[in-house]
Design a protein around this motif. Structure first.
Motif, short mmCIF file in Angstrom:
data_model
loop_
_atom_site.label_atom_id
_atom_site.label_comp_id
_atom_site.label_asym_id
_atom_site.label_seq_id
_atom_site.Cartn_x
_atom_site.Cartn_y
_atom_site.Cartn_z
N SER A 263 10.35 -7.33 55.35
CA SER A 263 8.90 -6.98 54.93
C SER A 263 7.23 -5.33 55.18
N ILE A 264 6.60 -6.06 54.62
CA ILE A 264 5.75 -4.16 55.59
C ILE A 264 5.83 -4.70 56.54
N ASP A 265 5.52 -5.97 56.98
CA ASP A 265 5.29 -6.13 58.50
C ASP A 265 6.18 -6.22 59.44
N ALA B 228 1.63 -16.24 53.33
CA ALA B 228 0.40 -14.90 55.02
C ALA B 228 2.15 -15.18 56.02
N GLU C 195 8.14 -9.34 49.96
CA GLU C 195 7.54 -10.37 51.24
C GLU C 195 7.29 -11.88 51.64
N HIS D 121 8.01 -14.39 54.23
CA HIS D 121 6.81 -15.26 55.25
C HIS D 121 7.53 -16.46 54.89
N GLU E 291 1.70 -13.39 61.66
CA GLU E 291 0.70 -12.27 61.58
C GLU E 291 0.60 -10.81 61.50
N GLY E 292 0.27 -10.68 60.20
CA GLY E 292 0.30 -9.64 59.16
C GLY E 292 -0.50 -9.86 58.63
N ARG E 293 -0.32 -9.01 57.64
CA ARG E 293 -0.79 -9.06 56.19
C ARG E 293 -0.90 -10.43 54.77
N ILE E 294 -1.46 -11.15 54.31
CA ILE E 294 -1.69 -11.46 53.73
C ILE E 294 -1.03 -11.15 52.10
N ASN E 295 0.09 -11.56 51.33
CA ASN E 295 1.05 -11.48 50.04
C ASN E 295 0.26 -12.71 48.69
#
Length: 181
Positions: free
Chosen positions: A170-172, A27, A62, A66, A30-34
């Motif tokens: 990453s997607i974030d 993770a 991701e 991270h 800040e942002g999405r957990i993978n």
């Protein structure tokens, strides 16, 4: 009841070797957990406090983003056989790229696979086992051939172009550093 260990022991390493799938979790701050499932024969116990897996090209990157940001990683193995158990490895992860000095050392543990992207190394600081009683019993039918067929069809140049298009951030929006010098 959960049990904690400071490192892997022979029985836990044997359990890992028997598993055909594992899951990685990372993770950003800040942002999405993978959370990603991994298969193929890509996981290795280097010693009792270090594990690694050969990361294959995927739709995103991701984990690398991270790990580059904060290093936190959990790897989970889950028995789907008659004997239930869940094994989690907690620690500090890092990304080893082919251009890195450590590549040759870690790469020697793996069988080359077209589409390999990087090696993820986890320095373990805690190991946990739990019962896994609620996990269903499944039988492996076969390994999917799709990832190898996709990589063969793309070829090395096509995979590189895919990385440029899909694996640099990453997607974030975090950098993966896959293609940096």
């Amino acid at each position: 009841m959960a049990k904690f260990y400071t490192e892997l022991n022979p029985s836990l390493r044997e359990f890992i070797e028997e598993q055909k799938i594992f899951f990685t979790a990372t993770a950003p701050k800040e942002g999405r957990i993978n959370l990603s499932p991994k298969g193929v024969d890509t996981f290795r116990c280097i010693n009792n406090v270090t594990v690694a897996y050969l990361d294959l090209t995927g739709s995103g990157n991701e984990t690398a983003a991270h790990l580059n940001e904060n290093g936190r990683m959990t790897i989970m193995f889950c028995s789907f056989s008659e004997k239930p158990m869940i094994l989690r490895l907690y620690g500090e992860g890092r990304v080893i790229l082919p251009r890195n000095q450590e590549w040759e050392h870690f790469y020697g543990f793996f069988t080359p696979i077209l589409g390999e992207r990087q090696i993820m190394v986890l320095n373990i600081n805690s190991v946990q086992t739990s019962c896994g009683y609620g996990v269903p019993v499944y039988e492996l039918q076969e390994e999917r051939k799709t990832i190898r067929e996709w990589a063969d069809k793309k070829g090395e140049q096509g995979i590189f172009e895919y990385w440029q298009a899909k694996n640099k951030k990453s997607i974030d929006g975090l950098e993966t550093k896959l293609l940096e010098d």
